[in-house]
Design an enzyme around this catalytic site. Structure first.
Site, PDB file in Angstrom:
ATOM      1  N   VAL A  83      52.173 -55.451  -7.367  1.00  0.00           N
ATOM      2  CA  VAL A  83      52.677 -55.866  -8.673  1.00  0.00           C
ATOM      3  C   VAL A  83      53.699 -54.849  -9.160  1.00  0.00           C
ATOM      4  O   VAL A  83      53.451 -53.640  -9.123  1.00  0.00           O
ATOM      5  CB  VAL A  83      51.513 -55.960  -9.700  1.00  0.00           C
ATOM      6  CG1 VAL A  83      52.055 -56.236 -11.108  1.00  0.00           C
ATOM      7  CG2 VAL A  83      50.520 -57.041  -9.299  1.00  0.00           C
ATOM      8  N   GLY A 108      54.088 -49.765 -11.115  1.00  0.00           N
ATOM      9  CA  GLY A 108      53.664 -50.730 -10.106  1.00  0.00           C
ATOM     10  C   GLY A 108      52.266 -50.411  -9.632  1.00  0.00           C
ATOM     11  O   GLY A 108      51.700 -49.365  -9.990  1.00  0.00           O
ATOM     12  N   LYS A 109      51.696 -51.262  -8.870  1.00  0.00           N
ATOM     13  CA  LYS A 109      50.388 -50.987  -8.258  1.00  0.00           C
ATOM     14  C   LYS A 109      50.167 -51.982  -7.136  1.00  0.00           C
ATOM     15  O   LYS A 109      50.710 -53.093  -7.163  1.00  0.00           O
ATOM     16  CB  LYS A 109      49.263 -51.139  -9.292  1.00  0.00           C
ATOM     17  CG  LYS A 109      48.015 -50.343  -8.952  1.00  0.00           C
ATOM     18  CD  LYS A 109      48.153 -48.885  -9.344  1.00  0.00           C
ATOM     19  CE  LYS A 109      46.951 -48.065  -8.972  1.00  0.00           C
ATOM     20  NZ  LYS A 109      47.037 -46.714  -9.539  1.00  0.00           N
ATOM     21  N   GLY A 110      49.356 -51.577  -6.173  1.00  0.00           N
ATOM     22  CA  GLY A 110      49.027 -52.480  -5.082  1.00  0.00           C
ATOM     23  C   GLY A 110      47.548 -52.404  -4.789  1.00  0.00           C
ATOM     24  O   GLY A 110      46.851 -51.468  -5.224  1.00  0.00           O
TER      25      GLY A 110
END
Ligand code: NAD
Length: 420
Positions: free
Chosen positions: A64, A109-111
């Site tokens: 994201v 962001g992040k995953g």
């Protein structure tokens, strides 16, 4: 009152509510709110992996990008059975405000991949990582989106991501991830960065409240990377770390634990349990001990409406992301507990990730002391800025930090003229 994670509430809902509160306090215009509130991109991927038994298993993954208004998206990758799209969206949103609070030129962001790394072999983890990296290739890159480690991912995982990404380009690109091994372009000081950042903000809080750091009693929940380094830096400053816990149990010593020996013991045995000379106590007792400083450094929802009333600490340093729930926030505020909010307290990690990226891009590496000096400057000045909003506007430290983060993103968005 600010919202944080609760078991009942979904993390992303909480992140949106926190944004609204900050936007209200800043009197942000509606059109700007609509632009910066929601993630810019959400990518969901299927990750097929050949397991050691020959079978193919499908894992669900996400990346994201919440915001790129102030720079490339930046944020870790989490491997955990509880990873959901909403959790990744919430964590990406917090990264946006966190990077803005410490004023580094990144968005958020992040995953994540929904998996249980504890049940997977090293080979399975490598295949998962490489396939996941391949799946999120359209989003990541040193100028676009730079992943880093989070819960259950580490420098080895970053090395696999860097290698997979570089294979698609034909040459090494270390700047695509941070938190890499030093031999692959990692930064000195990155491993300790979050814990050191916790130390700087905690020391600043003590100074603000007139609490002497020397002999201050500290309790640490979660003696992992962040918890143990926070404990070590406070121990080195002559604070007394009286208790430390991990997922299994906790250990206690009224006069203070020998933190360097406890770290060596944990590294040898995998746990704090059985540390010689310390008294074993129940895991969650750590949270309600009589002490000056409490450091929740494990996961979300550590302090809830069930135990907040019993908290005796004067300062809570949120080393973990989202360790205090909304209801607990309210109770702690009424009790006069001074809270260092997560997006400020644990921002040392992303700050040194930024330093790592700068070093990779310049191919010029800094000495450890340069990293520490710069980190201290960033953390102390950010703390002072949040504190000023807290005192000038008479709002909680959490709202003050969110206001600072949201206002910087709003300003960047406005100046760039991102309107359609
Ligand atoms: P880690 O896996 O190294 O350590 C976590 C520790 O918490 C382990 O010792 C585990 O046993 C313990 N733990 C888990 N549940 C517990 C419980 N209920 N009670 C007591 N102990 C428990 O992880 P980490 O990298 O230290 O991250 C910890 C927190 O800090 C996470 O919330 C993470 O998102 C946050 N954080 C980490 C970084 C970083 O640079 N590593 C940066 C910012 C935020």
């Amino acid at each position: 009152m600010l919202a944080t994670l609760t078991a009942a509430k979904n993390a992303y809902q909480v992140a949106l509510e926190n944004f609204d509160l900050a936007a209200d306090a800043l009197d942000l215009e509606q059109s700007l709110r609509a632009m910066i509130k929601y993630p810019e991109r959400v990518l969901q991927v299927n990750v097929p992996v050949r397991m050691d038994n020959g079978r193919i298993m499908r894992f669900q993954g996400y990346r994201v990008q919440h915001s790129t208004a102030r720079g490339p998206a930046k944020g870790g990758i989490r491997y955990h059975p509880d990873v959901t799209e909403d959790e990744v969206k919430a964590l990406a949103t917090w990264m946006t405000w966190k990077c803005a609070v410490v004023n580094i030129p990144y968005g958020g962001g992040k995953g994540g991949v929904t998996c249980n790394p504890e049940e997977m072999s090293l080979g399975e983890l490598e295949r998962l990582t490489r396939r996941y990296t391949y799946s999120i290739l359209p989003l990541i890159g040193p100028e676009q989106d730079i992943p880093a480690p989070d819960v259950y991912t580490n420098p080895q995982v970053m090395a696999w991501i860097m290698d997979t990404y570089s294979m698609t380009k034909g040459f090494p690109i270390p700047g695509v991830v941070t938190g890499k091994p030093i031999s692959l372009g990692g930064s000195l000081g990155r491993n300790e960065a979050t814990g050191r950042g916790v130390f700087y903000t905690t020391a600043s809080s003590c100074e603000h409240l007139g609490i002497a750091l020397k002999d201050a009693r500290v309790a640490v929940q979660g003696f992992g990377n962040v918890g143990s380094i926070s404990a070590l830096t406070l121990h080195n400053a002559e604070a007394r770390v009286i208790a430390a816990s991990d997922i299994r149990r906790a250990v206690f010593h009224e006069r203070g634990l020998d933190v360097p020996r406890l770290i060596a013991y944990r590294d040898r045995t995998g746990s704090v349990v059985g540390f010689p000379g310390a008294e074993p106590i129940k895991r969650d007792e750590v949270l309600t001990l009589d002490c000056e400083i409490l450091i929740p450094a494990a996961l979300e929802n550590a302090i809830t409406e069930d135990n907040a009333v019993q908290v005796k600490a004067r300062i809570i340093a949120e080393a973990a992301n989202g360790p205090v729930t909304t209801d607990a926030d309210r109770i702690l505020e009424d009790k006069g507990v001074f809270l260092i909010p997560d997006i400020l307290c644990n921002a040392g990690g992303v700050t040194v990730s930024y330093f790592e990226w700068v070093q990779d891009e310049q191919h010029l590496f800094w000495e450890a002391q340069d990293v520490y000096t710069r980190l201290e400057r960033v953390m102390k000045s950010s703390f002072a800025e949040v504190l000023k909003i807290h005192t000038d506007r008479r709002v909680s430290m959490r709202l003050a930090a969110n206001m600072l983060g949201v206002s910087r993103v709003a300003e960047a968005t406005k100046i760039r003229g991102l309107y359609p």
